[in-house]
Design an enzyme around this catalytic site. Structure first.
Site, PDB file in Angstrom:
ATOM      1  CG  HIS A 157      13.482  -0.266  -1.561  1.00 18.82           C
ATOM      2  ND1 HIS A 157      12.293  -0.656  -0.992  1.00 18.82           N
ATOM      3  CD2 HIS A 157      13.160   0.263  -2.778  1.00 18.82           C
ATOM      4  CE1 HIS A 157      11.294  -0.371  -1.830  1.00 18.82           C
ATOM      5  NE2 HIS A 157      11.788   0.179  -2.916  1.00 18.82           N
ATOM      6  CB  CYS A 251      10.130  -0.148   5.132  1.00 20.64           C
ATOM      7  SG  CYS A 251      11.569  -0.949   4.455  1.00 20.64           S
TER       8      CYS A 251
HETATM    9  N1  ARG Z   1       6.716  -5.134  -0.062  1.00 21.57           N
HETATM   10  C1  ARG Z   1       7.273  -3.828  -0.236  1.00 21.57           C
HETATM   11  C2  ARG Z   1       7.924  -3.732  -1.602  1.00 21.57           C
HETATM   12  O1  ARG Z   1       8.540  -4.674  -2.013  1.00 21.57           O
HETATM   13  C3  ARG Z   1       8.235  -3.515   0.849  1.00 21.57           C
HETATM   14  C4  ARG Z   1       8.764  -2.117   0.794  1.00 21.57           C
HETATM   15  C5  ARG Z   1       9.753  -1.837   1.848  1.00 21.57           C
HETATM   16  N2  ARG Z   1      10.067  -0.469   1.911  1.00 21.57           N
HETATM   17  C6  ARG Z   1      11.306   0.043   1.967  1.00 21.57           C
HETATM   18  N3  ARG Z   1      11.422   1.321   2.145  1.00 21.57           N
HETATM   19  N4  ARG Z   1      12.366  -0.696   1.790  1.00 21.57           N
HETATM   20  O2  ARG Z   1       7.842  -2.733  -2.275  1.00 21.57           O
END
Ligand code: ARG
Length: 258
Positions: A157, A251
């Site tokens: 991300h 996150c």
């Molecule tokens: N386990 C989640 C996923 O893979 C983690 C999300 C993390 N969020 C972020 N904004 N990077 O979607």
């Protein structure tokens, strides 16, 4: 923010997630509560969305939407394991106070991949959000969008590889981006703080700045020094339990811009 009452690692949709590795719900909850207290202590107005059983990643509220100028574009998740989270965000924002609330048409993981600087929106793609979502965001918010391509699966991300510090200030880990996106970033932000790999690898870039205080994972010691040198006040947070799912400070936090 969303309380990690149902947090767990039961599936794997990024390289950090290993369902065979045990998680501690108590530790996750305690760490998250300290983050909540940190934000409140810094004077932020923190709102909560109710966690839903069976949606263990819902603690990562940043992914739920993009909120800017009082308009809300609710996420459309790439993976089926997270798709049902969108309904909660539609419902929460639908309670009122927002001029427009609608769900994105293309895969769009909210503030995981879309970060607002003063004037424009930095948009990530490569692993999660669809490049077509970048055009959709440009149209929906009427702001310029700068597309950036992520290439390292650990930084899947945009908010794991780059953080906005102020209206025109960012910090990022160059190795997470394609050569072309690296060129775009260095041209647009010539004075950016560049993170070392060791700090990026403990999710140091998954940070939240109010323009002065920067809350970031405690393990990112080098980045904390760089931030101090640049005039910011780094505030360390321990979210190692949530990092087992590939998430940390940013996150856990969706910013609400009225
Ligand atoms: N386990 C989640 C996923 O893979 C983690 C999300 C993390 N969020 C972020 N904004 N990077 O979607």
């Amino acid at each position: 923010m969303c309380n990690p009452m149902y947090f767990d690692v039961t599936y794997s949709i990024n390289p950090w997630m290993d369902p065979d590795r045990p998680t501690s719900p108590q530790t996750g909850l305690a760490q998250w509560k300290r983050l909540f207290d940190t934000f409140v202590g810094l004077g932020h107005d923190v709102r909560l969305i109710e966690p839903v059983p069976g949606l263990p990643d819902m603690v990562f509220a940043a992914n739920g939407a993009i909120v800017l100028d009082g308009k809300v574009l609710v996420a459309r998740f790439r993976h089926p394991q997270r798709r049902d989270e969108s309904a909660s965000y539609l419902e929460w924002f639908g309670r009122g106070g927002w001029s427009t609330v609608q769900q994105a048409e293309h895969v769009n993981e909210g503030e995981g991949d879309f970060l607002c600087t003063g004037g424009e929106i930095l948009a990530g793609t490569g692993f999660r959000s669809d490049p077509r979502a970048h055009d959709e965001v440009r149209e929906f918010f009427g702001r310029p969008v700068i597309s950036l391509t992520l290439v390292d699966p650990r930084f899947y991300h945009l908010d794991t590889a780059l953080a906005v510090l102020g209206d025109n200030e960012v910090m990022y880990y160059p190795g997470a981006f394609s050569p072309q996106s690296r060129a775009v970033l260095s041209e647009r932000f010539p004075d950016a703080i560049l993170a070392e790999e060791a700090d990026a690898a403990v999710f140091g870039l998954n940070a939240l700045s109010d323009g002065r205080n920067v809350v970031l994972p405690r393990g990112a010691a080098g980045l904390a020094v760089q931030l101090r040198e640049a005039g910011y006040d780094p505030v360390g947070a321990d979210l190692t339990e949530l990092l087992k799912a590939g998430g940390s400070v940013k996150c856990c936090t969706l910013e609400l811009r009225e």
